[in-house]
Motif scaffolding. Structure first.
Motif, PDB file in Angstrom:
ATOM      1  N   GLU A 137       0.846  -1.194   0.000  1.00  0.00           N
ATOM      2  CA  GLU A 137       0.000   0.000   0.000  1.00  0.00           C
ATOM      3  C   GLU A 137       0.882   1.244   0.000  1.00  0.00           C
ATOM      4  N   ARG A 140      -3.155   6.218   1.173  1.00  0.00           N
ATOM      5  CA  ARG A 140      -4.388   5.999   1.935  1.00  0.00           C
ATOM      6  C   ARG A 140      -5.062   7.341   2.191  1.00  0.00           C
ATOM      7  N   THR A 155      -7.742   3.502  -0.803  1.00  0.00           N
ATOM      8  CA  THR A 155      -6.357   3.049  -0.720  1.00  0.00           C
ATOM      9  C   THR A 155      -5.862   2.703  -2.118  1.00  0.00           C
ATOM     10  N   HIS A 157      -2.370   0.681  -4.062  1.00  0.00           N
ATOM     11  CA  HIS A 157      -1.154  -0.109  -3.915  1.00  0.00           C
ATOM     12  C   HIS A 157      -0.226   0.106  -5.104  1.00  0.00           C
ATOM     13  N   GLN A 160      -0.991  -0.424  -9.118  1.00  0.00           N
ATOM     14  CA  GLN A 160      -2.451  -0.440  -9.229  1.00  0.00           C
ATOM     15  C   GLN A 160      -2.956   0.860  -9.849  1.00  0.00           C
ATOM     16  N   THR A 332       1.666   4.254  -7.992  1.00  0.00           N
ATOM     17  CA  THR A 332       0.243   3.995  -8.204  1.00  0.00           C
ATOM     18  C   THR A 332      -0.343   5.133  -9.015  1.00  0.00           C
TER      19      THR A 332
END
Length: 378
Positions: A137, A140, A155, A157, A160, A332
């Motif tokens: 992660e 957040r 969130t 990661h 992603q 991300t």
């Protein structure tokens, strides 16, 4: 003027300063301007998108009053409850074409949603819907509120792509601006578990957050060259940027080398690092903005409406670029877009906003265009 403001539902005077007004108040000013103009037809495009519920109700009362005095109103809106409440006739457009028309009382909300949804075949291009594995992660968000928009949790990661969507005025645009520090907020935003100061672009950049906004004039400096735009970011942590300054002076030769690399990689046209960014097409300006984002080495890349106003070929290239950008496990990508098809094609997880609040969240393999539309429409 006082009468027009009152009919629009405003509770401020003509002497109020515009730069001290909220977005909702400015929308009421725009509506009051139209009420002052002569004519028998009033055209309103998403008039309540940024209004509070009481302001929306006052505006609807004004529309009813105008209608009772013989004025015709063309009311364009995604807010189906409002459309059903005030319209004598409802016309549905999809992909630029009229697909249905109903008199008052002939159609329900659920039937409207069904007509608005596109018919889907089995050839729809989407990302691989098998379960994927991601890195740790990186990002957040918790209980973030900004200008009436609220999101309780999000969130992201490494590796992603996270989609954030809704219709106009749903709040996702305000949220990404708040994440990037462009506007004040409450709540918590963290990168690698470390909280970021609210309302600070510098703090967000220092933490590795960078935003390419929807407004093209804010995404690129039109009067500067492609080279200058690409190396503009203060976020870069690459050794290449040691070449740019020496004793406080710029080194254009090294900058050109980096610019040419992105021009080749992203197929930016014209292939001239010294062309002014403002002379490029919309799609190529977007590529320049994304090149700067890549060169910035940001860990949380936020792109707002990345394919807005560009042609089909440029859309394909930018979607491919965003996919490549998310291949790194230490990065991300958050894509904020009203284009459901676009998110179905690239996002691993999709968060839907409605009326400033989260409406639904699901992984890509559970998402469909019809489901997203149903969850987004008020």
């Amino acid at each position: 003027m006082n009468e027009a403001l009152g009919r629009a539902g405003a509770r401020f005077t003509p002497d109020s300063l515009a730069d001290s007004m909220t977005v909702s108040e400015l929308r009421l000013v725009q509506i009051a301007q139209q009420l002052l103009k002569p004519g028998s037809v009033l055209l309103l495009d998403e008039p309540t998108a940024v209004l509070s519920e009481p302001d929306s109700e006052r505006l609807l009362d004004t529309i009813r009053d105008l209608h009772s005095h013989g004025r015709a109103v063309i009311y364009i809106s995604h807010r189906l409850d409002e459309v059903l409440e005030i319209s004598d006739r409802i016309t549905v457009l999809r992909d630029g074409k009229v697909v249905a028309s109903y008199a008052r009382g002939e159609v329900t909300r659920s039937e409207l949603v069904e007509v608005m949804a596109r018919k889907r075949g089995t050839t729809q291009a989407v990302i691989d819907k098998r379960e994927k594995s991601y890195g740790p992660e990186l990002f957040r968000l918790q209980n973030v509120e900004c200008r009436g928009a609220f999101l309780d949790t999000l969130t992201a990661h490494g590796g992603q792509i996270v989609g954030l969507t809704g219709i106009q005025g749903s709040g996702y645009s305000e949220l990404v601006h708040a994440i990037a520090g462009w506007v004040p907020r409450t709540g918590t935003v963290e990168v690698d578990g470390r909280p970021i100061s609210a309302g600070s672009v510098l703090a967000a950049r220092a933490a590795g957050i960078a935003l390419v906004p929807a407004q093209r004039e804010a995404a690129v400096v039109g009067s500067s060259t492609v080279r200058q735009n690409i190396v503009l970011s203060p976020l870069s942590k690459t050794k290449d940027h040691e070449w740019f300054t020496r004793m406080g002076f710029r080194r254009p030769t090294q900058e050109k080398s980096i610019a040419r690399r992105y021009i080749d990689e992203l197929q930016i046209h014209p292939r001239d690092a010294e062309a002014t960014a403002g002379s490029l097409s919309g799609g190529n300006q977007q590529k320049v903005a994304l090149a700067r984002l890549l060169e910035s080495n940001a860990r949380v890349m936020i792109v707002e409406e990345p394919t807005q106003g560009i042609d089909v070929n440029a859309k394909r290239e930018i979607i491919a670029l965003l996919r490549r950008a998310a291949e790194r496990p230490d990065r991300t990508v958050i894509v904020a877009s009203a284009e459901f098809d676009e998110l179905l094609e690239i996002a691993d997880v999709i968060h839907v906003m409605k009326l400033g609040r989260p409406s639904a969240s699901y992984p890509n393999h559970e998402a469909t265009y019809n489901r997203m539309l149903h969850d987004a429409l008020p």
